[in-house]
Design an enzyme around this catalytic site. Sequence first.
Site, PDB file in Angstrom:
ATOM      1  N   LYS A  18       0.840  -1.200   0.000  1.00 19.87           N
ATOM      2  CA  LYS A  18       0.000   0.000   0.000  1.00 19.87           C
ATOM      3  C   LYS A  18       0.874   1.248   0.000  1.00 19.87           C
ATOM      4  O   LYS A  18       0.718   2.144  -0.832  1.00 19.87           O
ATOM      5  CB  LYS A  18      -0.897  -0.020   1.240  1.00 19.87           C
ATOM      6  CG  LYS A  18      -1.602   1.293   1.529  1.00 19.87           C
ATOM      7  CD  LYS A  18      -2.189   1.262   2.944  1.00 19.87           C
ATOM      8  CE  LYS A  18      -2.701   2.626   3.362  1.00 19.87           C
ATOM      9  NZ  LYS A  18      -3.904   3.026   2.611  1.00 19.87           N
ATOM     10  N   LYS A 114     -18.044  -5.185  -5.785  1.00 17.36           N
ATOM     11  CA  LYS A 114     -17.690  -6.076  -4.681  1.00 17.36           C
ATOM     12  C   LYS A 114     -17.516  -7.496  -5.206  1.00 17.36           C
ATOM     13  O   LYS A 114     -18.289  -7.965  -6.029  1.00 17.36           O
ATOM     14  CB  LYS A 114     -18.777  -6.052  -3.624  1.00 17.36           C
ATOM     15  CG  LYS A 114     -18.956  -4.641  -3.124  1.00 17.36           C
ATOM     16  CD  LYS A 114     -19.406  -4.562  -1.702  1.00 17.36           C
ATOM     17  CE  LYS A 114     -19.675  -3.106  -1.411  1.00 17.36           C
ATOM     18  NZ  LYS A 114     -18.986  -2.580  -0.271  1.00 17.36           N
ATOM     19  N   HIS A 643     -27.195   5.762   2.883  1.00 18.87           N
ATOM     20  CA  HIS A 643     -26.238   5.852   1.787  1.00 18.87           C
ATOM     21  C   HIS A 643     -25.677   4.477   1.487  1.00 18.87           C
ATOM     22  O   HIS A 643     -25.418   3.690   2.386  1.00 18.87           O
ATOM     23  CB  HIS A 643     -25.099   6.808   2.168  1.00 18.87           C
ATOM     24  CG  HIS A 643     -23.905   6.660   1.277  1.00 18.87           C
ATOM     25  ND1 HIS A 643     -23.913   7.077  -0.033  1.00 18.87           N
ATOM     26  CD2 HIS A 643     -22.693   6.104   1.492  1.00 18.87           C
ATOM     27  CE1 HIS A 643     -22.736   6.782  -0.578  1.00 18.87           C
ATOM     28  NE2 HIS A 643     -21.985   6.188   0.324  1.00 18.87           N
ATOM     29  N   GLU A 667     -23.870   5.335  -5.118  1.00 19.55           N
ATOM     30  CA  GLU A 667     -22.892   5.453  -6.188  1.00 19.55           C
ATOM     31  C   GLU A 667     -23.590   5.262  -7.520  1.00 19.55           C
ATOM     32  O   GLU A 667     -24.403   4.379  -7.676  1.00 19.55           O
ATOM     33  CB  GLU A 667     -21.826   4.376  -6.011  1.00 19.55           C
ATOM     34  CG  GLU A 667     -20.628   4.571  -6.889  1.00 19.55           C
ATOM     35  CD  GLU A 667     -20.458   3.459  -7.898  1.00 19.55           C
ATOM     36  OE1 GLU A 667     -19.532   2.678  -7.737  1.00 19.55           O
ATOM     37  OE2 GLU A 667     -21.259   3.389  -8.841  1.00 19.55           O
ATOM     38  N   HIS A 696     -13.659   7.874  -6.200  1.00 19.92           N
ATOM     39  CA  HIS A 696     -12.534   6.950  -6.045  1.00 19.92           C
ATOM     40  C   HIS A 696     -11.314   7.419  -6.813  1.00 19.92           C
ATOM     41  O   HIS A 696     -10.265   6.803  -6.761  1.00 19.92           O
ATOM     42  CB  HIS A 696     -12.917   5.552  -6.515  1.00 19.92           C
ATOM     43  CG  HIS A 696     -14.002   4.936  -5.691  1.00 19.92           C
ATOM     44  ND1 HIS A 696     -15.331   5.051  -6.026  1.00 19.92           N
ATOM     45  CD2 HIS A 696     -13.966   4.250  -4.533  1.00 19.92           C
ATOM     46  CE1 HIS A 696     -16.051   4.432  -5.108  1.00 19.92           C
ATOM     47  NE2 HIS A 696     -15.251   3.945  -4.189  1.00 19.92           N
TER      48      HIS A 696
END
Length: 756
Positions: A18, A114, A643, A667, A696
Site C-alpha cells: 500500500k 464487490k 447511503h 454510487e 474513487h
Amino acid sequence: MLTSVVGYPRIGAERELKFASEKYFKGEIGEKELLSVAKDLRAEHICSQKNAGIDFITSNDFSFYDGLLDTAVLCGIVPGRYKELGLSEQDTYFAMARGYQGEKGDVKALAMKKWFNTNYHYIVPEVEDDTVLRLAGTKIFDEYQEAKENNIETKPVIVGAYTLLSLCRYTGSKRREDYLDAAIEAYKAILAGLETLGAKWIQFDEPALVRDLDDTDQVFLQKLYQGILTGKGNVRVLLQTYFGDVRDVYDTITKLDVDGIGLDFIEGKQTEVLIEKNGFPKDKLLFAGLVNGKNIWKNHYEKTLDVLEKLKAQGIDTVLSTSCSLLHVPYTLEAETKLAEEYKKHFAYAKEKLTELRTIANIAASGDRDAFEAYRENKELFEKGRDCEDKDVQKRLKAIREEDYTRLPERTEREQIQKEALKLPKFPTTTIGSFPQTKDVKKNRSSFRKGEISETEYKAFNREKIKRAIEWQESIGIDVLVHGEYERNDMVEYFGESLSGYLFTEKAWVQSYGTRCVKPPVIWGDVSRKKPITVEWSAYAQSLSDKPVKGMLTGPVTILNWSFPREDISIRESMTQIALAIRDEVLDLEKNGIRIIQIDEAALREKLPLRRSDWYSEYLDFAIPAFRLVHSGVKAETQIHTHMCYSEFTDIIPAIDNMDADVITFEASRSDLLILDALKKCNFETEAGPGVYDIHSPRVPSVEEIVTALRKMRDKVADEKLWVNPDCGLKTRGEEETRASLINLVHAAEQIRKEA
Ligand code: GLN
Ligand code: ZN
C-alpha cells in the site's frame, strides 16, 4: 495428508505494498523501487507458507491492484482508451484501476464492484467489440518462475475463464459467448506456457460457479472447459470454487477432465450433501475447504476432523484446504501485541491458519486424535466457551414488539412535513459525510491515541476543523451540511469503540480495494451502546449554522458486515443487537437538535446470499427490519437518509424502498446511471441522490459533466425527489480536488435549477 492454500494476502503485514504504491502514485518513488517491494513481499509470502509445511502454495496471487484485472490484462482485455494514453505497461494498468488525469489525457477508471459476498472489490474488465482476447502478458509465468528461483514449486493461479467472462462488461454488441473460442485458446496458451516452465499444477479460481447457473451457463461452462482442458498437457488443473456450493454444476464439473476440485465446506451449505449423494470421482483430488478463509476464529478441529473422516470413509482422496483465499483475513496474530491472550487464544489469522492446516492434516493422517496435544487443547477451548453474554441485551431483544419495526406516519405524509420544516431548495446539494482525512487530521487522532496530546487539545483541533468545514460549505452554497467526520478512522471501528461486546485489533488489516485496507473489529459478545457516540460533534457542528447539518451514523447491517462476526450466534441476532444500540444514538441526536440523520448502509448488499432463492429468507427478511428498527422512533419532521456505496441494487429495489428512509444517496457515476431506469420502473418512492461524480479517483469533474449527468437523472427521477451529491464520502481525497469538485457540483445544481 496434503494441505493447500487458495491464496495469500498480498498487501504486506505492515501494508508495505500500500505504502509503496501510494508513493509511486505521487511520484515519490520509481517503478523499479515499487517492483522490488512487490518482489520481496512475494518471496516472504511463499516462504512462510513453505515453512508452515503447506504443500500446495499459490503463486500469481500477488497483485498490484486486483487479481481479476490482472487476469483480464493477461488475456489482452484492455479498452482502447487506456492503450491510447501511451503509458508504460504498469501505468496503463494503474490507469484502468484508478483513472488517469495528466499530460497524456483524461480517462476515468473502470468500474469497481464487490467481489461476490466479500468487502473486497474487483475492477470490472471491459470488453469492446474489437477486443482481441488472447494471451498477452507474462505475469503468471514470471511469478511462477520467480517462486521456483526461491526453490519453491507453486501452483500458479488465475481467475478461471468462466468467472472472467461472466464478470466482464461487454460494451459493444458481442457477449461472453462470442469469446468462447478465443478464451479457450488463451487459456490453452497459458497452460502450454506453464508446461514449458515445468509447472505441475495450475489453479483456476471459479467462484462464479457458486451462484445460480441456468442451462445456458452450464452449457457455456462445459464447452469452455472441454476446450481448455484439451491443452492440459502435463499440467494438472485444480478447479477452485469458493463462497458457496456448486449445486447447479456439481455433476458437470466432476465429469470434467480436471485433476482437482476445490469445494467450500464453510459457506457451501450443500457441499457435504452433494458429495454424499453424488459421490466424488476417484481420479481427482478433493481440495476440501474446511479452514475458514474469511473469519478470524480458530478452527474447531473436532468438527473438521469429523468431516475429513467422513470423506475418507467414502474413499475420497482429500487435500485439506482453506475455504477461499486468505486475502480476506489479516496476516498474523503475532502483530497483535496489545490483545490479551484470553482473546487471542480464540483467533487464527492467515499465518496461524497455515499452522492449523498442517496440524489438522497431521492429526487426520494419524487417525489418533487424542495423541495430539494440539487437538486436546483445541477441544478444551471450544468446550469451555467464552465469556460473552449480557443479560440486559437479551432482555431488550425479547422485549422488541412488531410495531417497533415500523415508522409512522407514512412516507408521503412525512415528506410534506419535512419539506415545510427543512425548507430546502429543489435539487438540494449535499455530501456523503467525510471530508479529506489530511495528514493533520490523522496525526491529531493518532497523537491522542498515543497519549501525546490531551483530550482537550484533541477536541479543540477537531472543532476547529469542523468550524472551517461548516464555514466553507456555507460559503460555496451547499444546502445540507456535514461535520466532516474528522474524529473517525473508519465507519465501523469508530462505532464499535463505543459499543460493548466489541474487540479491536492493532494490525488486522484486510485489503478492500487497491491500496485501501480496512481493519474490521471483532464482535466478541452481546452488543449494546456504552455511551453517546457522535452527539457532541454533530451538536457542535449544528450550533455553527442555520442550515441543517446531517448527523452521521453507520447502520447495523454495515456494522455487522464489516466486522468479523461471531460464529456462536446467528447473524440475525447480532444484527438486531446492533440495531438497538444505534437506535439509542439516533434518538439522542434528535433530542440534541439534529434534523437530518444519515444512517449509512454501505455494506447492505455485501452479505446478500449469492443465490437469489436465499435472498429474502436468509438475509433481507431480517436485515431490512433491523434498519427500520434503528429509525422507527424518530419524529415525522426528522429526515432519515441512508447511503450505499454502489448502485447494484436493481434487483432489490423493493427491499431498499422498504428500509423506509426518506432519502438515499448512492454510487452511480461509475456505472452509467443504469440504476435509474430500474428505479423509475419500480416506482421507487424514496428520494434519491445518485452520485454525480466518482470519488474513487482524484480527477475533478467539470460543471458540464455534472450537468449532463443531472439532466439524465431528471429523465428518470422526479424533480422533487432528486438530490445532488458525490458518489461517496471524500475522506480518501485531497483537499484541493475536493474543493474544486464541490464548487463545480454546486454550480451544476444551480444551472439545473434554472433549467427546471
Ligand atoms: N459517511 C461515510 C463517509 O462519508 C460513508 C462512507 C461509505 O459509504 N463508505 O465517509
Ligand atoms: Zn459510500
